[in-house]
Design a protein around this motif. Structure first.
Motif, PDB file in Angstrom:
ATOM      1  N   MET A  61      25.293  58.665  39.615  1.00 57.64           N
ATOM      2  CA  MET A  61      24.534  58.809  40.801  1.00 57.64           C
ATOM      3  C   MET A  61      24.850  57.312  41.505  1.00 57.64           C
ATOM      4  SD  MET A  61      21.016  60.665  39.683  1.00 57.64           S
ATOM      5  CE  MET A  61      20.423  61.024  41.381  1.00 57.64           C
ATOM      6  N   ILE A  62      24.708  56.123  40.579  1.00 51.85           N
ATOM      7  CA  ILE A  62      25.135  55.002  41.243  1.00 51.85           C
ATOM      8  C   ILE A  62      26.285  54.890  41.944  1.00 51.85           C
ATOM      9  CG2 ILE A  62      25.793  52.474  40.309  1.00 51.85           C
ATOM     10  CD1 ILE A  62      23.451  52.916  38.230  1.00 51.85           C
ATOM     11  N   LEU A  63      27.332  55.447  41.265  1.00 54.12           N
ATOM     12  CA  LEU A  63      28.585  55.476  41.751  1.00 54.12           C
ATOM     13  C   LEU A  63      28.894  56.252  43.340  1.00 54.12           C
ATOM     14  CD1 LEU A  63      31.869  54.955  41.760  1.00 54.12           C
ATOM     15  CD2 LEU A  63      32.067  57.103  40.191  1.00 54.12           C
ATOM     16  N   ASN A  64      27.958  57.363  43.246  1.00 58.69           N
ATOM     17  CA  ASN A  64      28.107  58.169  44.538  1.00 58.69           C
ATOM     18  C   ASN A  64      27.171  57.794  45.424  1.00 58.69           C
ATOM     19  OD1 ASN A  64      30.285  60.572  44.170  1.00 58.69           O
ATOM     20  ND2 ASN A  64      29.118  60.318  42.047  1.00 58.69           N
ATOM     21  N   TYR A  65      26.079  57.042  45.152  1.00 56.08           N
ATOM     22  CA  TYR A  65      24.987  56.985  46.024  1.00 56.08           C
ATOM     23  C   TYR A  65      24.879  55.346  46.771  1.00 56.08           C
ATOM     24  CZ  TYR A  65      23.150  61.521  45.512  1.00 56.08           C
ATOM     25  OH  TYR A  65      22.834  62.761  45.483  1.00 56.08           O
ATOM     26  N   LEU A  66      25.251  54.291  45.888  1.00 54.47           N
ATOM     27  CA  LEU A  66      24.883  52.932  45.871  1.00 54.47           C
ATOM     28  C   LEU A  66      26.016  52.522  46.720  1.00 54.47           C
ATOM     29  CD1 LEU A  66      22.823  51.784  42.917  1.00 54.47           C
ATOM     30  CD2 LEU A  66      21.947  52.659  45.201  1.00 54.47           C
ATOM     31  N   LYS A  67      26.083  51.301  47.180  1.00 54.71           N
ATOM     32  CA  LYS A  67      26.859  50.645  48.192  1.00 54.71           C
ATOM     33  C   LYS A  67      28.282  50.004  47.500  1.00 54.71           C
ATOM     34  CE  LYS A  67      23.394  49.404  51.430  1.00 54.71           C
ATOM     35  NZ  LYS A  67      23.554  50.084  52.713  1.00 54.71           N
ATOM     36  N   ALA A  68      28.220  49.997  46.255  1.00 53.02           N
ATOM     37  CA  ALA A  68      29.313  49.573  45.637  1.00 53.02           C
ATOM     38  C   ALA A  68      29.412  49.724  44.176  1.00 53.02           C
ATOM     39  CB  ALA A  68      29.306  47.761  45.713  1.00 53.02           C
ATOM     40  N   TYR A  69      30.585  49.525  43.238  1.00 56.36           N
ATOM     41  CA  TYR A  69      30.421  49.866  41.863  1.00 56.36           C
ATOM     42  C   TYR A  69      31.092  48.697  41.227  1.00 56.36           C
ATOM     43  CZ  TYR A  69      30.153  52.524  37.596  1.00 56.36           C
ATOM     44  OH  TYR A  69      29.905  53.180  36.343  1.00 56.36           O
ATOM     45  N   PRO A  70      30.858  48.385  40.013  1.00 52.28           N
ATOM     46  CA  PRO A  70      29.497  48.683  39.318  1.00 52.28           C
ATOM     47  C   PRO A  70      28.457  47.891  39.676  1.00 52.28           C
ATOM     48  CG  PRO A  70      30.949  47.210  37.970  1.00 52.28           C
ATOM     49  CD  PRO A  70      31.822  47.407  39.245  1.00 52.28           C
ATOM     50  N   ILE A  71      27.352  48.603  39.585  1.00 45.77           N
ATOM     51  CA  ILE A  71      25.997  47.977  39.917  1.00 45.77           C
ATOM     52  C   ILE A  71      25.127  48.231  38.663  1.00 45.77           C
ATOM     53  CG2 ILE A  71      23.969  47.919  41.219  1.00 45.77           C
ATOM     54  CD1 ILE A  71      25.637  48.449  43.682  1.00 45.77           C
ATOM     55  N   ASN A 101      21.159  55.096  49.181  1.00 49.64           N
ATOM     56  CA  ASN A 101      21.967  53.897  49.091  1.00 49.64           C
ATOM     57  C   ASN A 101      21.164  52.609  49.145  1.00 49.64           C
ATOM     58  OD1 ASN A 101      21.184  53.824  51.767  1.00 49.64           O
ATOM     59  ND2 ASN A 101      23.063  53.240  52.552  1.00 49.64           N
ATOM     60  N   GLN A 102      19.707  52.776  48.760  1.00 50.87           N
ATOM     61  CA  GLN A 102      19.066  51.530  48.966  1.00 50.87           C
ATOM     62  C   GLN A 102      18.560  51.189  47.411  1.00 50.87           C
ATOM     63  OE1 GLN A 102      20.311  50.562  52.135  1.00 50.87           O
ATOM     64  NE2 GLN A 102      18.748  49.241  51.598  1.00 50.87           N
ATOM     65  N   MET A 103      18.405  50.006  47.074  1.00 50.83           N
ATOM     66  CA  MET A 103      17.712  49.460  45.983  1.00 50.83           C
ATOM     67  C   MET A 103      17.285  48.035  46.245  1.00 50.83           C
ATOM     68  SD  MET A 103      21.637  48.197  44.191  1.00 50.83           S
ATOM     69  CE  MET A 103      20.853  46.979  43.234  1.00 50.83           C
ATOM     70  N   ILE A 104      16.514  47.578  45.001  1.00 54.03           N
ATOM     71  CA  ILE A 104      16.108  46.239  45.131  1.00 54.03           C
ATOM     72  C   ILE A 104      17.173  45.166  44.526  1.00 54.03           C
ATOM     73  CG2 ILE A 104      14.131  44.872  44.253  1.00 54.03           C
ATOM     74  CD1 ILE A 104      12.494  47.216  44.169  1.00 54.03           C
ATOM     75  N   GLY A 105      17.883  44.589  45.217  1.00 56.00           N
ATOM     76  CA  GLY A 105      19.007  43.935  44.547  1.00 56.00           C
ATOM     77  C   GLY A 105      19.031  42.445  44.518  1.00 56.00           C
ATOM     78  N   ARG A 106      19.710  42.054  43.493  1.00 52.84           N
ATOM     79  CA  ARG A 106      20.002  40.581  43.316  1.00 52.84           C
ATOM     80  C   ARG A 106      21.280  40.447  42.423  1.00 52.84           C
ATOM     81  NH1 ARG A 106      14.655  41.485  41.625  1.00 52.84           N
ATOM     82  NH2 ARG A 106      14.104  40.135  43.518  1.00 52.84           N
ATOM     83  N   ALA A 107      21.542  39.249  42.103  1.00 51.48           N
ATOM     84  CA  ALA A 107      22.676  38.976  41.080  1.00 51.48           C
ATOM     85  C   ALA A 107      21.861  38.947  39.705  1.00 51.48           C
ATOM     86  CB  ALA A 107      23.353  37.497  41.275  1.00 51.48           C
ATOM     87  N   VAL A 108      22.464  39.640  38.821  1.00 50.52           N
ATOM     88  CA  VAL A 108      22.135  39.865  37.363  1.00 50.52           C
ATOM     89  C   VAL A 108      23.129  39.798  36.469  1.00 50.52           C
ATOM     90  CG1 VAL A 108      20.580  41.672  38.209  1.00 50.52           C
ATOM     91  CG2 VAL A 108      22.769  42.455  37.314  1.00 50.52           C
ATOM     92  N   GLY A 109      22.883  39.341  35.234  1.00 48.96           N
ATOM     93  CA  GLY A 109      23.788  39.126  34.174  1.00 48.96           C
ATOM     94  C   GLY A 109      23.927  40.593  33.399  1.00 48.96           C
ATOM     95  N   HIS A 110      25.093  40.765  32.866  1.00 44.21           N
ATOM     96  CA  HIS A 110      25.357  42.148  32.354  1.00 44.21           C
ATOM     97  C   HIS A 110      26.501  41.866  31.287  1.00 44.21           C
ATOM     98  CE1 HIS A 110      25.854  46.574  31.546  1.00 44.21           C
ATOM     99  NE2 HIS A 110      27.107  46.235  31.458  1.00 44.21           N
TER     100      HIS A 110
END
Length: 492
Positions: free
Chosen positions: A220-230, A257-266
């Motif tokens: 769902m992230i790949l198909n709905y959000l604005k970029a990948y990976p998130i 396509n909306q989310m509460i975003g910021r830079a994260v560590g993974h």
């Protein structure tokens, strides 16, 4: 059907708790069906910062929320939220949660900004009149550490205590829901899965979906959000279950396509787990470069936790056919490492070391005697360019003026070895998309008609569009629409 209640709530975070407490206060019988086991109940609420957005003027707050939505949320839905927001502090007190004003909205440029008030929950027995908080500057979220009050664990504990105190609310853990049950087009109950497979629960008045978004569903992230990976640090249980169930009975979707975003560590843990963390740039100095070692934005937005910095990470290079800022790289020096932990960790999953040494030793954070060597070790494609970028940044610090518009007091040079470099990705706490709902929290079909008996609250189709309005807006929205869903289901 068996196990009949007035209200069935799917999901036990802030939205589910608010719906249950509101319904119980209206003399309804309630069951909350929670996917996770009781001893591993890590909702996004529990894993959050615990702040809750309120307001002191419904008209101004409605204007502000409408501007933040970017046209994605109907004005009447934002208005419904605003009217609940002005009462959220009193509502929390009514269920035993005292709070204190800790911050405001994110965007001073927008009309109605001044009406937004963000509250932090207080431990039991704390008198809010005796608490002194030094408010951050308008549009920022920065505190002296450790934080004096307000965290997700505390808010979770207080909500659970309030729910447990009600004789009208039953909570069933380890009970995922697989299907909504309808009779003559009306949602009348749910079918459980897992250990409760084959069990049905009937609702006299309605089913409220409060089971989170899709932040742990890669397809769902790949198909709905604005970029990948998130990547997301919210609840591991949020895999889009409620979205699929609502679609199956005819629900429309909105702002997927909306989310509460910021830079994260993974990072990959040695035990094989992949873990995502909220990160804290402050105190300065800090700089963020792209894959090629170039600075590209005002990093102060990330340092004060503004969700709009995430948009800077989504740039797609049409010539290179690549996202040059996924990952980006955070560069800093020993002063930041020695100041405090770079992250608060992942609640229930990983405790970040206080001195950051465990994470450096695992290779999550590259350490070297020079900027170029640290950047190379972290994976920057042009580490020499990264070193030049930091030289330019340090010059900007010297003159107190930065070409990306950083505030002067954030311009602290990165010049004390050893140096550090860490990859960061677009990510955040939660997704916002899901079943479309109206101002009464009724879930709608593609023609704008309510699906009888079905309601939504919280991040499952939350009423948050282009801009995240304030710290704690997701929890404020969860409280508002949890209450609205219960009231509408009970025809109040």
């Amino acid at each position: 059907m068996k196990n009949e209640k007035d209200i069935i709530i799917v999901g036990y975070g802030a939205a589910g708790a608010a719906a249950a407490l509101t319904a119980a206060n209206l003399d309804a019988s309630v069951v909350i069906l929670e996917k996770q086991p009781e001893d591993a109940h890590y909702s996004s609420t529990r894993m959050s910062g615990g702040l809750v957005m309120g307001a002191d003027d419904a008209d101004a707050a409605a204007r502000y929320l409408d501007e933040c939505s970017g046209g994605m949320i109907p004005a009447e839905v934002s208005r419904a939220w605003a009217e609940k927001a002005i009462a959220v502090k009193d509502w929390m007190r009514s269920v035993g949660i005292e709070s204190v004003h800790m911050a405001g909205g994110w965007y001073p440029k927008l009309d109605g900004f001044e009406s937004i008030k963000v509250f932090g929950p207080l431990p039991k027995g704390t008198n809010p009149d005796e608490v002194e908080i030094e408010l951050p500057r308008p549009g920022e979220l920065t505190f002296k550490f450790p934080l004096p009050f307000g965290n997700g664990q505390l808010l979770h504990d207080l909500l659970v205590e309030a729910v447990d105190a009600s004789d009208s609310i039953e909570v069933i853990y380890d009970c995922p829901v697989s299907e909504l049950m309808t009779i003559d087009g009306v949602v009348r109950g749910v079918k459980a899965a897992g250990e409760y497979k084959g069990t049905t629960f009937a609702a006299k008045k309605g089913v409220i979906l409060a089971c989170g978004g899709f932040e742990q569903n890669q397809e769902m992230i790949l198909n709905y959000l604005k970029a990948y990976p998130i990547y997301f640090y919210g609840s591991e249980a949020n895999t889009g279950d409620g979205i699929r169930m609502a679609q199956a009975v005819g629900a429309d979707l909105w702002h997927m396509n909306q989310m509460i975003g910021r830079a994260v560590g993974h990072f990959a843990h040695p035990d094989g787990r992949e873990l995502t963390f909220n990160i804290s740039l402050n105190p300065p100095g800090y700089a963020i470069v792209d894959k090629h070692g170039k600075r590209f934005a005002n990093e102060h937005l990330q340092a004060v936790s503004k969700a709009n910095f995430y948009y800077e990470l989504l740039h797609y290079d049409a010539d290179l056919l690549d996202y040059p800022r996924i990952p980006a790289y955070w560069i800093f020096d020993k002063r930041r490492v020695e100041a405090r932990a770079l992250s608060g960790g992942s609640f229930g999953n990983y405790a970040w070391s206080k001195d950051n040494r465990a994470e450096i030793d695992m290779g999550w954070i590259a350490e070297a005697d020079t900027i170029e060597a640290a950047a190379a070790a972290a994976g920057v494609l042009d580490p020499a360019a990264a070193a030049r970028a930091i030289e330019d940044y340090n010059q900007a610090c010297k003159f107190g003026s930065d070409r990306f518009g950083r505030p002067a007091d954030s311009l602290i040079p990165i010049d004390e070895p050893p140096f550090y470099c860490m990859p960061v990705y677009p990510g955040g706490a939660t997704t916002n998309g899901g079943p479309r709902r109206d101002a009464r929290a009724r879930i709608l079909d593609p023609f704008g008609k309510p699906i009888p008996g079905l309601f939504g609250a919280g991040e499952l189709g939350g009423a948050i569009g282009m801009l995240y309005p304030s710290p704690g807006a997701n929890l404020g929205e969860a409280f508002a629409f949890g209450a609205l869903a219960a009231e509408c289901a009970l025809e109040i």
